[in-house]
Design a protein around this motif. Structure first.
Motif, PDB file in Angstrom:
ATOM      1  N   UNK A 157     -13.586  52.055  33.534  1.00  0.00           N
ATOM      2  CA  UNK A 157     -14.844  52.235  34.274  1.00  0.00           C
ATOM      3  C   UNK A 157     -14.675  51.898  35.752  1.00  0.00           C
ATOM      4  N   UNK A 158     -13.457  51.536  36.121  1.00  0.00           N
ATOM      5  CA  UNK A 158     -13.148  51.188  37.508  1.00  0.00           C
ATOM      6  C   UNK A 158     -14.064  50.064  38.030  1.00  0.00           C
ATOM      7  N   UNK A 159     -14.058  48.987  37.291  1.00  0.00           N
ATOM      8  CA  UNK A 159     -14.855  47.812  37.683  1.00  0.00           C
ATOM      9  C   UNK A 159     -13.896  46.635  37.840  1.00  0.00           C
ATOM     10  N   UNK A 160     -14.098  45.886  38.917  1.00  0.00           N
ATOM     11  CA  UNK A 160     -13.206  44.730  39.138  1.00  0.00           C
ATOM     12  C   UNK A 160     -13.360  43.742  37.985  1.00  0.00           C
ATOM     13  N   UNK A 161     -12.225  43.176  37.584  1.00  0.00           N
ATOM     14  CA  UNK A 161     -12.259  42.264  36.438  1.00  0.00           C
ATOM     15  C   UNK A 161     -13.155  41.046  36.695  1.00  0.00           C
ATOM     16  N   UNK A 162     -13.127  40.572  37.941  1.00  0.00           N
ATOM     17  CA  UNK A 162     -13.947  39.410  38.303  1.00  0.00           C
ATOM     18  C   UNK A 162     -15.417  39.693  38.051  1.00  0.00           C
ATOM     19  N   UNK A 163     -15.846  40.848  38.500  1.00  0.00           N
ATOM     20  CA  UNK A 163     -17.258  41.213  38.334  1.00  0.00           C
ATOM     21  C   UNK A 163     -17.594  41.352  36.848  1.00  0.00           C
ATOM     22  N   UNK A 164     -16.675  41.962  36.147  1.00  0.00           N
ATOM     23  CA  UNK A 164     -16.877  42.169  34.712  1.00  0.00           C
ATOM     24  C   UNK A 164     -17.048  40.819  33.992  1.00  0.00           C
TER      25      UNK A 164
END
Ligand code: GLU
Length: 474
Positions: A429-436
């Motif tokens: 989903x192209x989401x930064x791991x930190x944000x996830x």
């Protein structure tokens, strides 16, 4: 070797009394002696059964179990009266008919002349005629025990070394029974009954707070007058507040049941109280069990100076003791508190894993309620959590994670699988791991800070709560 604790049931078990109990218990333990209890309930107005219960419960909670049935002082009143009669008969005690008003006047005069207040022994040698006059006036009397000003009392205190007390400093002839009509003997008083009861219980060592030193001098004179064997004495230092004054109710929490209610655990309390006035032998850690201390305890290592109460140290010890408890034991301690919240502890394995997660960050037992709460009840979103979910991409992160979980659900067991799910979601989903991870944490626990994320997720996944909680954020 027989020692005792002699609490008055006029209040809850105070930390000072508990510490005295502890030193007595440790001494008995080290010497293989007996630790006994005597309830000093002769102050009828202030003594209450609920306080006796609180005291015994508190001692039991601390692990200070006693030998033999507790002695109830008020049941021994006939023996006390008999002893007073014998002192009267032998001329070692006498009736004093001075009224309160006369005594007050005497004290005022002493004050005016810069003298320390003391009874001036005015009725020590009344003639039979004088006595009769007082009786005819309808005066009441107390019984006083003669204390010669010239006498000196010596004892070798097991904490403080050689002690010497001059008779002249003991306040004059001592009242041993309360005021009563002329022919009667009023209620026997503390110093006399303690001597009679300690002797009756065959106490060999009297270990108590240093506020009793002057009483010890008086009691030794009574032992001699009554021809009873004199026990050994040890006076322990007082517990002081951070300002160096005797710890009192004004300092806030002072009773053992209050410490218990705040979430201090018994092992830590007993451990901490032992350190209040006793120096551990070199090579011994400051964290120990009662049994460990009981092997090496001796009165030589009890300090003479007062011991300052230190909350930081108590908190540190409490956390240390909690962190070293086996998870099963910690669960046993927490279970009543959890059940009280209406939480089910039926799934023991899950509960133990929860304990393993939160235990290391607990200081007080009650922290185990606050920290377990989001695992039992879905938490509301806190301010920082709400802000996190308002950030760009946060909701998308949760959606994507839910989608991934549809494809590859996680049963909460292998943490590697969870990490893999996060990596795949982040990439696809192209989401930064930190944000996830931050969004996941907020969705699961309602806030940004908390225990290890993957372990928390696993616990919630095992009870089918993770996806529910993720969904409620959408
Ligand atoms: N009842 C007394 C107190 O609580 C006992 C003192 C003693 O140990 O002799 O202070």
């Amino acid at each position: 070797m027989r020692v005792r604790l002699a609490p008055s049931p006029t209040g809850k078990l105070h930390i000072g009394t508990a510490r005295t109990a502890l030193f007595n218990w440790l001494f008995a333990c080290q010497k293989g002696g007996k630790f006994l209890i005597r309830i000093e309930d002769t102050d009828k107005e202030r003594s209450k059964t609920e306080f006796t219960e609180n005291i015994l419960e508190g001692l039991h909670w601390l692990g200070l179990n006693w030998d033999e049935e507790p002695v109830i002082q008020s049941k021994r009143i006939e023996d006390h009266r008999k002893a007073i009669r014998s002192l009267l008969d032998r001329g070692l005690a006498y009736r004093c008919y001075a009224t309160e008003a006369e005594l007050e006047l005497m004290r005022e005069n002493q004050k005016k002349h810069g003298m320390a207040p003391r009874y001036d022994n005015r009725h020590r040698d009344l003639t039979a005629k004088q006595q009769l006059t007082f009786k005819e006036e309808g005066r009441t009397s107390v019984v006083r025990f003669r204390i010669n000003d010239e006498t000196t009392v010596n004892w070798n205190d097991l904490v403080r070394g050689p002690m010497r007390w001059e008779g002249v400093d003991l306040g004059g002839d001592m009242v041993i029974s309360r005021r009563a009509p002329a022919e009667e003997i009023g209620d026997p008083l503390y110093n006399l009954v303690v001597v009679l009861d300690d002797s009756n219980m065959e106490i060999t060592h009297v270990i108590r707070g240093e506020d009793h030193i002057a009483n010890t001098a008086k009691q030794i004179l009574l032992y001699k007058a009554l021809d009873l064997p004199i026990p050994k004495f040890a006076h322990t230092p007082l517990i002081l507040n951070p300002e160096g004054k005797k710890l009192s109710k004004r300092d806030g929490v002072t009773s053992i049941s209050e410490f218990k209610d705040m979430g201090y655990i018994s092992e830590a309390m007993a451990n901490y109280m032992t350190l209040l006035g006793w120096s551990v032998p070199s090579g011994m850690e400051e964290r120990f069990t009662l049994q460990e201390a009981g092997k090496v305890f001796n009165l030589d290592r009890v300090n003479k100076a007062g011991a300052k109460f230190d909350w930081d140290k108590l908190n540190w010890l409490n956390s240390q003791v909690i962190h070293h408890l086996p998870s099963e034991t910690l669960l046993q301690r927490l279970e009543p508190l959890w059940i009280n919240q209406g939480w089910s502890t039926a799934n023991k394995e899950w509960c133990i894993d929860l304990i393993k997660l939160i235990g290391p960050s607990m200081t007080l037992l009650n922290d185990g309620v606050d920290q377990a709460k989001p695992f039992f009840n879905t938490p509301l979103l806190e301010e920082d959590g709400r802000k996190q979910l308002e950030l760009d991409g946060s909701i998308k992160a949760i959606e994507s994670l839910l989608n991934q979980l549809e494809k590859t659900p996680w049963d909460g067991k292998q943490s590697d699988s969870a990490k893999e799910i996060l990596t795949i979601t982040s990439k696809s989903a192209d989401i930064k791991k930190g944000l996830l991870m931050k969004s996941l944490r907020v969705a699961l626990l309602g806030r940004m800070n908390g225990p290890d994320l993957i372990t928390s997720w696993g616990l919630l996944a095992r009870i089918g709560q993770d996806r529910l909680r993720l969904r409620r954020c959408l």
